[in-house]
Design a protein around this motif. Sequence first.
Motif, PDB file in Angstrom:
ATOM      1  N   HIS A   1       0.822  -1.213   0.000  1.00  0.00           N
ATOM      2  CA  HIS A   1       0.000   0.000   0.000  1.00  0.00           C
ATOM      3  C   HIS A   1       0.857   1.265   0.000  1.00  0.00           C
ATOM      4  O   HIS A   1       0.483   2.280  -0.599  1.00  0.00           O
ATOM      5  N   LEU A   2       2.004   1.202   0.645  1.00  0.00           N
ATOM      6  CA  LEU A   2       2.849   2.389   0.783  1.00  0.00           C
ATOM      7  C   LEU A   2       3.498   2.802  -0.538  1.00  0.00           C
ATOM      8  O   LEU A   2       4.062   3.894  -0.632  1.00  0.00           O
TER       9      LEU A   2
ATOM     10  N   ASP B   1       5.379   9.651   1.893  1.00  0.00           N
ATOM     11  CA  ASP B   1       6.162  10.235   0.804  1.00  0.00           C
ATOM     12  C   ASP B   1       7.639  10.337   1.159  1.00  0.00           C
ATOM     13  O   ASP B   1       8.504  10.210   0.293  1.00  0.00           O
ATOM     14  N   THR B   2       7.940  10.554   2.436  1.00  0.00           N
ATOM     15  CA  THR B   2       9.337  10.744   2.851  1.00  0.00           C
ATOM     16  C   THR B   2       9.994   9.460   3.347  1.00  0.00           C
ATOM     17  O   THR B   2      11.178   9.468   3.676  1.00  0.00           O
ATOM     18  N   CYS B   3       9.240   8.376   3.422  1.00  0.00           N
ATOM     19  CA  CYS B   3       9.834   7.100   3.837  1.00  0.00           C
ATOM     20  C   CYS B   3      10.816   6.607   2.776  1.00  0.00           C
ATOM     21  O   CYS B   3      10.589   6.768   1.573  1.00  0.00           O
ATOM     22  N   THR B   4      11.878   5.976   3.225  1.00  0.00           N
ATOM     23  CA  THR B   4      12.807   5.346   2.294  1.00  0.00           C
ATOM     24  C   THR B   4      12.205   4.038   1.808  1.00  0.00           C
ATOM     25  O   THR B   4      11.223   3.530   2.366  1.00  0.00           O
TER      26      THR B   4
ATOM     27  N   LYS C   1       9.548   1.625   3.825  1.00  0.00           N
ATOM     28  CA  LYS C   1       8.266   1.192   3.257  1.00  0.00           C
ATOM     29  C   LYS C   1       8.143  -0.325   3.296  1.00  0.00           C
ATOM     30  O   LYS C   1       7.063  -0.870   3.527  1.00  0.00           O
ATOM     31  N   GLN C   2       9.256  -1.001   3.085  1.00  0.00           N
ATOM     32  CA  GLN C   2       9.218  -2.455   3.134  1.00  0.00           C
ATOM     33  C   GLN C   2       9.025  -2.947   4.564  1.00  0.00           C
ATOM     34  O   GLN C   2       8.284  -3.907   4.811  1.00  0.00           O
ATOM     35  N   LEU C   3       9.667  -2.274   5.523  1.00  0.00           N
ATOM     36  CA  LEU C   3       9.509  -2.653   6.927  1.00  0.00           C
ATOM     37  C   LEU C   3       8.070  -2.452   7.400  1.00  0.00           C
ATOM     38  O   LEU C   3       7.565  -3.209   8.237  1.00  0.00           O
ATOM     39  N   ALA C   4       7.422  -1.428   6.866  1.00  0.00           N
ATOM     40  CA  ALA C   4       6.050  -1.107   7.279  1.00  0.00           C
ATOM     41  C   ALA C   4       5.023  -1.636   6.279  1.00  0.00           C
ATOM     42  O   ALA C   4       3.905  -1.138   6.212  1.00  0.00           O
ATOM     43  N   TRP C   5       5.377  -2.649   5.509  1.00  0.00           N
ATOM     44  CA  TRP C   5       4.509  -3.171   4.447  1.00  0.00           C
ATOM     45  C   TRP C   5       3.091  -3.406   4.958  1.00  0.00           C
ATOM     46  O   TRP C   5       2.878  -3.906   6.068  1.00  0.00           O
ATOM     47  N   MET C   6       2.122  -3.033   4.140  1.00  0.00           N
ATOM     48  CA  MET C   6       0.722  -3.320   4.447  1.00  0.00           C
ATOM     49  C   MET C   6      -0.015  -3.590   3.145  1.00  0.00           C
ATOM     50  O   MET C   6       0.360  -3.068   2.086  1.00  0.00           O
ATOM     51  N   PRO C   7      -1.053  -4.423   3.190  1.00  0.00           N
ATOM     52  CA  PRO C   7      -1.800  -4.739   1.966  1.00  0.00           C
ATOM     53  C   PRO C   7      -2.583  -3.529   1.477  1.00  0.00           C
ATOM     54  O   PRO C   7      -2.854  -2.595   2.229  1.00  0.00           O
ATOM     55  N   SER C   8      -2.957  -3.564   0.223  1.00  0.00           N
ATOM     56  CA  SER C   8      -3.676  -2.428  -0.362  1.00  0.00           C
ATOM     57  C   SER C   8      -5.138  -2.386   0.050  1.00  0.00           C
ATOM     58  O   SER C   8      -5.787  -1.351  -0.074  1.00  0.00           O
TER      59      SER C   8
END
Length: 370
Positions: free
Chosen positions: A255-256, A344-347, A351-358
């Motif tokens: 989702h990110l 938007d500012t996440c690396t 984004k991979q560490l905070a992965w979430m489904p769409s």
Amino acid sequence: MLDGGFEAWNALSPAEQTERDVKMMDNIVTVLGREPYNALNPSDHQRIDLFVWGGCCMHKDLNSFKGGNNEMMLEWKKLGVTGPILLANKDNTALLQNLLDPAWPQDAVLTDDQLRAFEASTRGGVKTAALAGAIFNNKDDKKGQADRHVDFMTHALGLGAPHRRFPDTNNTRFGSHGDAAAELITYLPQYRQMMEVIQWSKQNPSLTNIEKNLRDTLNNVPTLTELAAMAIYKMVITHPYLRRVRGPGTESTNHLELGPLHHSVRDHIQKIMDNPDLLFGSDVRYQTATLDGLEWADSKAMKAVFELLPALPHVKAITLAFFRGALTTWIRFSAEFAPGGLIDTCTATEKQLAWMPSTNDDNEGALGAY
């Protein structure tokens, strides 16, 4: 510390003691954790502090459709023309019988009961889709005309296999009202004919109040205009969007990473509002009309819509109102992707560490095919 010692403590209720215990433990954890936390380097701080929120994409589309419908319903008054016919329930129909008569004076004064009945009644394309779902695919198998609907449409269309069941608006299935609008527009002559069959197949030829309401909407130009607008939005925005967030091969979509998609949704709606000829010009093409440039999800529905347009004098204004309301809602419900915001500012690593489904399917249950 509690003044009064053990006597004061024992005087507290169990609930008050528990509340103070929890607060004390929170303070202990904070004190014990502050020193090692402060010893971490900034990158570890950012990783530990990272907390990202994202809204379900299915709900984003659902709310955009609702926002579009709200704006569409308001547009009739702005245009200064008569909107869709009123769809009163059985009790209110009796109270509003005179009001529903086109010959009744428009400046006539309503009684208090009539006013309450009027305010409780609804109208429009979304309501029509709901009525059709209640008749042709009722959630209670013992009600409605579900089996007759399949049999009639199969025979009327000369199909070799049973016609699909009517979109499940009666269970408020995701996207079902847009699908119902497309279904009704695509096979409008057949649905008009079916209402006659329902009436004359009864021992005492008649229609129930809900059946009469549906029959009337299928012959009401403003209501058909709203159904056309709903079908257009479904094919131009909803289907392409859902292909990206819930279609085949999207199971691992993060989702990110969907910020660009949501920016493109808003940009495309704005482009259509700036250039309505993309939908209403003399050379409409799916390559420039749809969000993803791919072929119409239901080419039969769009063909039927385009053929009906000459009979709908306000369809452009009503459709653009729907898109305008949807755009406002998209902006509000995709705020997590705002430029300079957390996502938007996440690396890429964050984004991979905070992965979430769409979508929120795991918590919502089966949503059905888009």
